[in-house]
Enzyme design. Structure first.
Site, PDB file in Angstrom:
ATOM      1  N   CYS A 119     -64.310  93.329 -48.760  1.00 52.36           N
ATOM      2  CA  CYS A 119     -65.313  92.240 -47.495  1.00 52.36           C
ATOM      3  C   CYS A 119     -65.735  91.621 -47.304  1.00 52.36           C
ATOM      4  CB  CYS A 119     -65.799  93.678 -46.625  1.00 52.36           C
ATOM      5  SG  CYS A 119     -65.453  94.698 -46.396  1.00 52.36           S
ATOM      6  N   GLN A 120     -65.013  89.967 -47.836  1.00 61.75           N
ATOM      7  CA  GLN A 120     -65.916  89.016 -47.513  1.00 61.75           C
ATOM      8  C   GLN A 120     -67.136  88.391 -46.351  1.00 61.75           C
ATOM      9  OE1 GLN A 120     -62.793  88.498 -46.244  1.00 61.75           O
ATOM     10  NE2 GLN A 120     -61.199  87.669 -46.969  1.00 61.75           N
TER      11      GLN A 120
END
Length: 391
Positions: free
Chosen positions: A108-109
Site C-alpha cells: 500500500c503506497q
C-alpha cells in the site's frame, strides 16, 4: 513475554479471551474450500490450509514476481490459466459467487486524500485499489487483507479510514481489524501485522487469543548447514557494532527473532548466530577465515546467550553441524558467526520442511521476508471455522 492482554494502541479490542482456538473443531472438515489469492507470494494461506489438513481448491492466484511464481507452482496445484502476473489486467468477475476465501497483502503506497469522498475514488494509482476491486468483482464469502501495522497511523489515521470505508461502502462487507504478533501464536518472531477480515454476512467475529510461546529460535534452526552461510570479516565487523545492537538493528543468538525483512540478509541487519569454538576444535585461533576472537569486536553480548547450544563441528562432508554441549566444552572467546539459512527463515514464517525451495537463496530470503506468518493464519482460520464457508 508480552502479556496477552497487551494489544496495539488504536486497534479495536476484539479478542476471544473465553475460548482456546487450538481446541476448536471444524464443522465441515471434509468439504472443499474454494480460494483465490492476489499478491500471492509463496502461498502462506495455502500453507496454512495444507497444515490444517483441509481440502481446498485454488481458483486463481497471482504475483508480479516470476520467482514467486516458480515457488508457488512447485508447491501447490495450479494451472497456468489460473495465474495472473499483473493484477491490473486481472478480471475477477468471472469468479463471482465461486470464491469462499480471498487473501492478499497488497503493498500500500501512500495515497492522496485530497479528494472529498474519503473512499474508493481516493485510492487511484494504488495496489490497494486493485485488491478492493477484486473483492468487489468476485464477492468472496470472506476476505483477509494483511499489511504492516504502520498503516493504522499513516497520515494520522486517514489512510486506514479510507481503506476501511472502501471495504464497507464500496465492497459491501462487515469489516474487522486487529494487529496480531507472530510471537503470540507459536512462532518466535516479533512481527506485528494488521489483519483486516471482511465477511459478506455479519458474524460477530472475534480474533484468536494469544497463546504462550513455548519455543525459541533455537528450535527452528538446522542442525546441519552449508559453510557458505558463515560470515567473513566484513560481515562480522558490521553485525558486532554496538550501535546496531543498541538500536535493535541486529541480534545474535536471540530467543525471539526480530521482524524478518525482505532484504535483511543483504544490509547486515536482522538475526545472526554465534557458534563458539569447541575446546576440542583443532583450528588455530586467528588463522581460520571463519574463526574470530570476540574480544576484537565492540560487543560481547552474543557470548552470554546460551553458547553451549550453538557449538559447531564439521562432518565428513565438510558440512557445519550444530551441537548442544556442556558449557564446559566450549571456548566462548573464539567462534564463528553466520546468517540464517533460507530454510530457517521459512521455518520462522511457519512454513514446514515440505515446502520446496526452487529458487536462489537471494530470492528465498526475499520471499520469506515478504510472506505472512502461517501460524497466525492458522489461528484465524480455526477461530472463524473457515469450513463453514466451504461447499
Amino acid at each position: 513475554m508480552r502479556n496477552k492482554y497487551e494489544l496495539i494502541q488504536n486497534t479495536p479490542y476484539n479478542i476471544d479471551m473465553e475460548n482456546d482456538w487450538r481446541e476448536m473443531e471444524f464443522s465441515n472438515p471434509s468439504k472443499v474450500l474454494h480460494i483465490g489469492t492476489s499478491f500471492s507470494g509463496i502461498g502462506a494461506i495455502e500453507q496454512a490450509l495444507k497444515q490444517l489438513g483441509l481440502n481446498f481448491k485454488i481458483e486463481f492466484a497471482g504475483d508480479i514476481d516470476n520467482d514467486c511464481k516458480k515457488a508457488y507452482f512447485a508447491n501447490y496445484s495450479i494451472k497456468e490459466e489460473q495465474w495472473h502476473s499483473d493484477v491490473h489486467d486481472f478480471d475477477a468477475s468471472k469468479y463471482k459467487g465461486k470464491i469462499d476465501l480471498f487473501v492478499g497483502g497488497a503493498p500500500c503506497q501512500a495515497f492522496s486524500l485530497r479528494g472529498k469522498h474519503g473512499g474508493f475514488e481516493d485510492t487511484r494509482g494504488t495496489l490497494f485499489r486493485e485488491f478492493a476491486r477484486i473483492v468487489k468483482e468476485c464477492q468472496p464469502k470472506v476476505f483477509i487483507f494483511e499489511n504492516v501495522k504502520g498503516m493504522l497511523s499513516h497520515d494520522r489515521g486517514r489512510t486506514w479510514r479510507v481503506i476501511k470505508k472502501t471495504f464497507e461502502d464500496y465492497c459491501g462487507y462487515n469489516v474487522y481489524y486487529q494487529v496480531l504478533n507472530g510471537k503470540d501464536y507459536g512462532i518466535p518472531q516479533s512481527r506485528e501485522r494488521i489483519f483486516c477480515i471482511g465477511f459478506r454476512e455479519e458474524t460477530g467475529f472475534k480474533y484468536p487469543a494469544p497463546i504462550p510461546l513455548e519455543k525459541t529460535i533455537y528450535d527452528f534452526m538446522q542442525k546441519t548447514f552449508d559453510v557458505k552461510y558463515l560470515l567473513k570479516q566484513k560481515g562480522v565487523n558490521f553485525i558486532t557494532r554496538s550501535i546496531n545492537f543498541q538500536k535493535s538493528y541486529t541480534q545474535i543468538n536471540g530467543d525471539i527473532m526480530l521482524c524478518q525483512k525482505r532484504n535483511q540478509q543483504f544490509n547486515w541487519h536482522g538475526d545472526f548466530v554465534y557458534h563458539p569454538k569447541l575446546k576440542t576444535d583443532t583450528s588455530t585461533p586467528g588463522t581460520d577465515v571463519f574463526l574470530h576472537k570476540v574480544s576484537d569486536y565492540e560487543e560481547s553480548y552474543y557470548t552470554q546467550k546460551h553458547p553451549e547450544k550453538y557449538a559447531l563441528v564439521y562432518d565428513a562432508d565438510e558440512k557445519a553441524c550444530m551441537r548442544k554441549v556442556s558449557i564446559n566444552d566450549v571456548d566462548v572467546n573464539y567462534g564463528r558467526f553466520r546468517k540464517f539459512t533460507p530454510r530457517e527463515c521459512l521455518r520462522l514464517m511457519g512454513f514446514d520442511d515440505s515446502f520446496n525451495i526452487v529458487v536462489s537463496d537471494t530470492e528465498t530470503y526475499k520471499q520469506a521476508g515478504n510472506s505472512i506468518i502461517v501460524n497466525v493464519l492458522i489461528a484465524i482460520l480455526k477461530e472463524m471455522d473457515i469450513t463453514k464457508y466451504a461447499e
